[in-house]
Design an enzyme around this catalytic site. Structure first.
Site, PDB file in Angstrom:
ATOM      1  CB  ILE A   1       3.101   1.487   1.163  1.00 56.86           C
ATOM      2  CG1 ILE A   1       4.036   2.498   0.498  1.00 56.86           C
ATOM      3  CG2 ILE A   1       1.820   2.181   1.645  1.00 56.86           C
ATOM      4  CD1 ILE A   1       4.370   3.713   1.336  1.00 56.86           C
TER       5      ILE A   1
ATOM      6  CE1 TYR B   1      -2.747  -2.156  -7.420  1.00 55.13           C
ATOM      7  CE2 TYR B   1      -1.301  -0.991  -8.927  1.00 55.13           C
ATOM      8  CZ  TYR B   1      -2.565  -1.410  -8.568  1.00 55.13           C
ATOM      9  OH  TYR B   1      -3.646  -1.070  -9.347  1.00 55.13           O
ATOM     10  CB  SER B   2       4.553  -0.045  -2.040  1.00 52.99           C
ATOM     11  OG  SER B   2       5.537  -0.282  -1.074  1.00 52.99           O
ATOM     12  CG  ASN B   3       4.228  -6.475  -1.158  1.00 50.29           C
ATOM     13  OD1 ASN B   3       3.012  -6.616  -1.112  1.00 50.29           O
ATOM     14  ND2 ASN B   3       4.989  -7.115  -2.027  1.00 50.29           N
TER      15      ASN B   3
END
Length: 301
Positions: free
Chosen positions: A69, A65-67
């Site tokens: 990325i 759920y990386s912002n």
């Protein structure tokens, strides 16, 4: 074409207290390259765009759920640069299309390489192998924090931020707080709200900043990425009262802790407090999907 310098508003959060609280809306800096990520990438990307390379590529690391990325994928789409995300967790290889963040990153053109958690922890070795395979690529660390990122954060501080007694930011990898610490005025106290318990953070921030004008405060409310019912209620109440949406991983937790500190009279009467909204709102849909599966209250937006 490069990432331009952009100014964002500072708004007051009206409180019936003896202190005044303001929020700098870095979430409005760009619709996709949001918040502190914009400024962390400002120097990294602009310097890379100046380089001559047969084929430009940006490689970075992140979780499901990386912002970060998603942000890198957006940079790639806008500036027509191929992007590769090294994603933590081999189990995601078969089900990434069910993940809102990774699906959006893929729609932006990002390719993925899924690695085991053990291999992911050894990022030094991973980075070395990737640089050998892609010698012309720009490899950005997880969370985007490096020396160029810390330099870029200086643009979050302007003439308008000099009047405040306290500067507050959520802390993940420490790059944003280090940049704020480095550029803060001498009279200003910098508060970092940790959303992850990492004993190395203080030394890393000091290494980048060179100053000891900051204090780290725990605001994790559980483990990193955990969203409690109390977090959700605070974010929804904050949006109802002030018309500002907060993300559940970083700024939401910082503001929740900051409100507790104000209620506990942590700040001297008459203090002016500035908190930075560091974006990350794209993660709400993924968070709500998880909450929906568990039949819990969702974040309203």
């Amino acid at each position: 074409m490069k990432l331009p310098l952009i100014s964002v508003p500072i708004v007051e959060i009206p409180l019936e207290k003896t202190v005044r609280l303001f929020l700098k809306r870095e979430d409005l800096v760009h619709p996709e390259i949001s918040g502190n990520k914009y400024w962390k990438l400002f120097n990294n990307v602009n310097q890379y765009l100046e380089k001559l390379a047969p084929e430009k590529k940006i490689i970075t690391f992140g979780g499901a759920y990386s912002n970060h990325i998603f942000t890198i994928s957006a940079v790639g789409k806008i500036y027509k640069i191929s992007t590769l995300g090294i994603i933590r967790g081999e189990e995601l290889r078969e089900k990434w299309k069910d993940n809102f963040t990774l699906k959006k990153a893929s729609d932006n053109g990002m390719k993925f390489c899924f690695v085991s958690r053990a291999d992911y922890r050894d990022k030094e070795n991973l980075t070395k192998k990737l640089q050998e395979e892609f010698p012309d690529a720009l490899i950005i660390p997880e969370g985007g924090s490096n020396e160029l990122a810390v330099e870029g954060i200086q643009h979050m501080l302007t003439n308008d931020t000099k009047e405040f007694d306290y500067l507050c930011s959520a802390v993940g990898t420490g790059g944003t707080l280090a940049g704020i610490s480095r550029s803060a005025a001498e009279k200003q106290k910098v508060l970092g709200f940790k959303v992850v318990e990492d004993s190395s953070l203080e030394n890393q921030i000091f290494k980048w900043s060179g100053k000891k004008n900051f204090e780290l405060i725990s605001a994790g409310f559980g483990s990193y990425g955990k969203i409690t019912d109390e977090n959700i209620r605070f974010i929804n109440d904050f949006n109802d009262k002030f018309g500002i949406l907060l993300d559940p991983i970083y700024t939401g937790k910082m503001m929740q802790k900051l409100f507790e500190m104000i209620d506990d009279n942590y700040f001297e009467s008459g203090s002016k407090i500035l908190a930075f909204h560091t974006g990350g709102l794209q993660g709400i849909e993924g968070a709500n999907a998880m909450l929906r599966n568990k039949k819990r209250e969702e974040i309203r937006f």
